[in-house]
Design an enzyme around this catalytic site. Sequence first.
Site, PDB file in Angstrom:
ATOM      1  N   ARG A 246       0.828  -1.219   0.000  1.00  0.00           N
ATOM      2  CA  ARG A 246       0.000   0.000   0.000  1.00  0.00           C
ATOM      3  C   ARG A 246       0.861   1.267   0.000  1.00  0.00           C
ATOM      4  O   ARG A 246       0.504   2.237  -0.689  1.00  0.00           O
ATOM      5  CB  ARG A 246      -1.003  -0.028   1.167  1.00  0.00           C
ATOM      6  CG  ARG A 246      -2.171  -0.951   0.879  1.00  0.00           C
ATOM      7  CD  ARG A 246      -3.133  -1.168   2.030  1.00  0.00           C
ATOM      8  NE  ARG A 246      -4.226  -2.035   1.612  1.00  0.00           N
ATOM      9  CZ  ARG A 246      -4.976  -2.768   2.432  1.00  0.00           C
ATOM     10  NH1 ARG A 246      -4.785  -2.723   3.741  1.00  0.00           N
ATOM     11  NH2 ARG A 246      -5.947  -3.535   1.956  1.00  0.00           N
ATOM     12  N   GLN A 282      -4.062  36.357  -6.119  1.00  0.00           N
ATOM     13  CA  GLN A 282      -4.006  35.792  -4.768  1.00  0.00           C
ATOM     14  C   GLN A 282      -4.949  34.589  -4.599  1.00  0.00           C
ATOM     15  O   GLN A 282      -4.619  33.613  -3.910  1.00  0.00           O
ATOM     16  CB  GLN A 282      -4.351  36.863  -3.734  1.00  0.00           C
ATOM     17  CG  GLN A 282      -3.956  36.446  -2.335  1.00  0.00           C
ATOM     18  CD  GLN A 282      -4.304  37.485  -1.295  1.00  0.00           C
ATOM     19  OE1 GLN A 282      -5.445  37.950  -1.222  1.00  0.00           O
ATOM     20  NE2 GLN A 282      -3.329  37.871  -0.501  1.00  0.00           N
ATOM     21  N   GLU A 367      -5.884  -1.694  -4.192  1.00  0.00           N
ATOM     22  CA  GLU A 367      -5.159  -2.096  -2.963  1.00  0.00           C
ATOM     23  C   GLU A 367      -5.933  -1.698  -1.704  1.00  0.00           C
ATOM     24  O   GLU A 367      -5.359  -1.294  -0.700  1.00  0.00           O
ATOM     25  CB  GLU A 367      -3.717  -1.580  -2.978  1.00  0.00           C
ATOM     26  CG  GLU A 367      -2.940  -2.253  -4.092  1.00  0.00           C
ATOM     27  CD  GLU A 367      -1.478  -2.518  -3.829  1.00  0.00           C
ATOM     28  OE1 GLU A 367      -1.022  -2.323  -2.699  1.00  0.00           O
ATOM     29  OE2 GLU A 367      -0.792  -2.931  -4.779  1.00  0.00           O
TER      30      GLU A 367
HETATM   31  N1  CAA Z   1      -1.353  -8.909   8.869  1.00  0.00           N
HETATM   32  C1  CAA Z   1      -1.437 -10.194   9.330  1.00  0.00           C
HETATM   33  N2  CAA Z   1      -2.632 -10.804   9.562  1.00  0.00           N
HETATM   34  C2  CAA Z   1      -3.751 -10.098   9.316  1.00  0.00           C
HETATM   35  C3  CAA Z   1      -3.716  -8.777   8.836  1.00  0.00           C
HETATM   36  C4  CAA Z   1      -2.458  -8.170   8.622  1.00  0.00           C
HETATM   37  N3  CAA Z   1      -2.346  -6.919   8.167  1.00  0.00           N
HETATM   38  N4  CAA Z   1      -4.981  -8.330   8.675  1.00  0.00           N
HETATM   39  C5  CAA Z   1      -5.797  -9.345   9.063  1.00  0.00           C
HETATM   40  N5  CAA Z   1      -5.030 -10.418   9.443  1.00  0.00           N
HETATM   41  C6  CAA Z   1      -5.496 -11.708   9.953  1.00  0.00           C
HETATM   42  C7  CAA Z   1      -6.364 -11.512  11.189  1.00  0.00           C
HETATM   43  O1  CAA Z   1      -5.577 -11.446  12.365  1.00  0.00           O
HETATM   44  C8  CAA Z   1      -7.261 -12.727  11.142  1.00  0.00           C
HETATM   45  O2  CAA Z   1      -6.565 -13.850  11.640  1.00  0.00           O
HETATM   46  P1  CAA Z   1      -7.117 -14.673  12.946  1.00  0.00           P
HETATM   47  O3  CAA Z   1      -8.509 -15.115  12.587  1.00  0.00           O
HETATM   48  O4  CAA Z   1      -6.158 -15.817  13.097  1.00  0.00           O
HETATM   49  O5  CAA Z   1      -7.104 -13.700  14.067  1.00  0.00           O
HETATM   50  C9  CAA Z   1      -7.458 -12.973   9.649  1.00  0.00           C
HETATM   51  O6  CAA Z   1      -6.369 -12.327   8.996  1.00  0.00           O
HETATM   52  C10 CAA Z   1      -8.766 -12.405   9.146  1.00  0.00           C
HETATM   53  O7  CAA Z   1      -8.724 -11.001   9.445  1.00  0.00           O
HETATM   54  P2  CAA Z   1     -10.033 -10.099   9.570  1.00  0.00           P
HETATM   55  O8  CAA Z   1     -11.046 -10.781  10.465  1.00  0.00           O
HETATM   56  O9  CAA Z   1      -9.602  -8.730   9.928  1.00  0.00           O
HETATM   57  O10 CAA Z   1     -10.585 -10.177   8.079  1.00  0.00           O
HETATM   58  P3  CAA Z   1     -11.785  -9.419   7.397  1.00  0.00           P
HETATM   59  O11 CAA Z   1     -12.544 -10.396   6.585  1.00  0.00           O
HETATM   60  O12 CAA Z   1     -12.525  -8.586   8.403  1.00  0.00           O
HETATM   61  O13 CAA Z   1     -11.016  -8.474   6.324  1.00  0.00           O
HETATM   62  C11 CAA Z   1     -10.068  -6.425   5.542  1.00  0.00           C
HETATM   63  C12 CAA Z   1     -10.177  -7.455   6.657  1.00  0.00           C
HETATM   64  C13 CAA Z   1      -9.079  -5.381   6.083  1.00  0.00           C
HETATM   65  C14 CAA Z   1     -11.368  -5.756   5.218  1.00  0.00           C
HETATM   66  C15 CAA Z   1      -9.470  -7.111   4.274  1.00  0.00           C
HETATM   67  O14 CAA Z   1     -10.421  -7.998   3.682  1.00  0.00           O
HETATM   68  C16 CAA Z   1      -9.035  -6.118   3.218  1.00  0.00           C
HETATM   69  O15 CAA Z   1      -7.942  -5.544   3.309  1.00  0.00           O
HETATM   70  N6  CAA Z   1      -9.854  -5.926   2.145  1.00  0.00           N
HETATM   71  C17 CAA Z   1      -9.409  -5.141   0.975  1.00  0.00           C
HETATM   72  C18 CAA Z   1      -8.795  -6.060  -0.045  1.00  0.00           C
HETATM   73  C19 CAA Z   1      -7.774  -5.361  -0.894  1.00  0.00           C
HETATM   74  O16 CAA Z   1      -7.063  -4.471  -0.466  1.00  0.00           O
HETATM   75  N7  CAA Z   1      -7.654  -5.803  -2.130  1.00  0.00           N
HETATM   76  C20 CAA Z   1      -6.651  -5.297  -2.988  1.00  0.00           C
HETATM   77  C21 CAA Z   1      -6.430  -6.224  -4.134  1.00  0.00           C
HETATM   78  S1  CAA Z   1      -4.817  -6.070  -4.820  1.00  0.00           S
HETATM   79  C22 CAA Z   1      -4.837  -4.726  -5.817  1.00  0.00           C
HETATM   80  O17 CAA Z   1      -5.728  -3.928  -5.831  1.00  0.00           O
HETATM   81  C23 CAA Z   1      -3.573  -4.579  -6.609  1.00  0.00           C
HETATM   82  C24 CAA Z   1      -3.670  -3.751  -7.818  1.00  0.00           C
HETATM   83  O18 CAA Z   1      -4.583  -3.835  -8.628  1.00  0.00           O
HETATM   84  C25 CAA Z   1      -2.563  -2.864  -8.114  1.00  0.00           C
END
Ligand code: CAA
Length: 385
Positions: A246, A282, A367
């Site tokens: 990010r 300005q 992202e």
């Molecule tokens: N680091 C390590 N572990 C993590 C973490 C992190 N940053 N974030 C979450 N986890 C772990 C949690 O601890 C949890 O584990 P446990 O169950 O063992 O405790 C597990 O992952 C699930 O976490 P959440 O319950 O928080 O998951 P969630 O379903 O609520 O989702 C969210 C969290 C932040 C919304 C996530 O789904 C998210 O980031 N969504 C956006 C997706 C995204 O960014 N997509 C981008 C695609 S790539 C792209 O866009 C590239 C491009 O084109 C250039």
Amino acid sequence: MAVAPTLTDDDEELILEAVRELVREKVAPRAAEIDASAEFPWDLQKLFAANDIFGLIIPTEYGGLGGSFLTYVKVVEEVAKGCATSALMIAVQELGALPILIAGNEEQQRRYIPKLASGEWMAAYALTEAGSGSDAAGSMRTRAVRDGDAYVLDGSKIWITQGNIADIVTVFALTDPERGPNGISAFVVEKGTPGFTVGKLEKKMGIRGSPTVELHFESCRVPAANLIGPEGDGFKTAMKVLDKSRPGIAAQALGIAQGALDYAVGYLKERIAFGKPLAQQQGLQFMLADMRTEVEAGRLLLYEAARKCDEGAADLTTWAAMCKLKCGDVAMSVTTDAVQLLGGFGYSADYPVERMMRDAKITQIYEGTQQIQRIVIARSLVGRR
Ligand code: CAA
């Protein structure tokens, strides 16, 4: 780019100077054409490869420069000032390499990372699906079922940046649907694997030279040796990767904003209205002052997040989200103001700020949308439940 294997501050400054020159002479002059043709700029891919830019943060033992994330975000920023599509190429190569760097075993790192560092191979990252964008874990449908010495992948991914030109793609798939996020695993899938095909190419508002495609997996046998990390750890790997990628998107956003501000300042100094340069009005100076302040605020957040990447700080997740949120919004507001400052000319494709405004929009979406960044930041204050 002549630098010592382990980078000093002086080396990093040399890299930045070299990148500024490349951008001025080779990248920025291509930006309008890349946007108009919507074709991936292979010439610039080769230029970046020849100058070791894809290997910036890759450890020297794998053929990289062993540079810091701080240098990396500054490089992405410099390139984005001239061409957002070209900056994205660098950021996505990092995004594609990170799952293997973070969670891959030594054999996988030795097999893939040197090729990504040199730019001989390109990489992509396939998390998003038609029904699972922001809710990346909850609505995933792609399955991976163990069969002997392989996993059989079935499903589709969408919005995959560089998916059609990548030599390897990290694909996230459910190995145990009952376990939710903890039932997701990550796999390296090589181009040409039977059952792996590329689908529709998206037509986009901006970053038009960067291909965005659908990927399909139909009875696609991937060697079990290509499982990245333990089964069930894929979603955590995906999130750890985003924590480090990010800031790269924030850097792209910041570069777009700085490029638009620089162009607007130059224009206002030249353009005469009411008997004096517009820069002497300005009301317009106040706009420029606000733009500069926003850009610098975004930069401070970004560089601090990059330092946290380098330190492996415990609160990196929050800082990565904050810098992406701020810089994405700054890119959108500054480029919109730059178009306004150029008046009718700003709305014309003959001037770069129109392209910059279109390119800026995606930085508020990919992202993780700005709304997802806010969820991540708020969780650092009030917890997950
Ligand atoms: N680091 C390590 N572990 C993590 C973490 C992190 N940053 N974030 C979450 N986890 C772990 C949690 O601890 C949890 O584990 P446990 O169950 O063992 O405790 C597990 O992952 C699930 O976490 P959440 O319950 O928080 O998951 P969630 O379903 O609520 O989702 C969210 C969290 C932040 C919304 C996530 O789904 C998210 O980031 N969504 C956006 C997706 C995204 O960014 N997509 C981008 C695609 S790539 C792209 O866009 C590239 C491009 O084109 C250039």
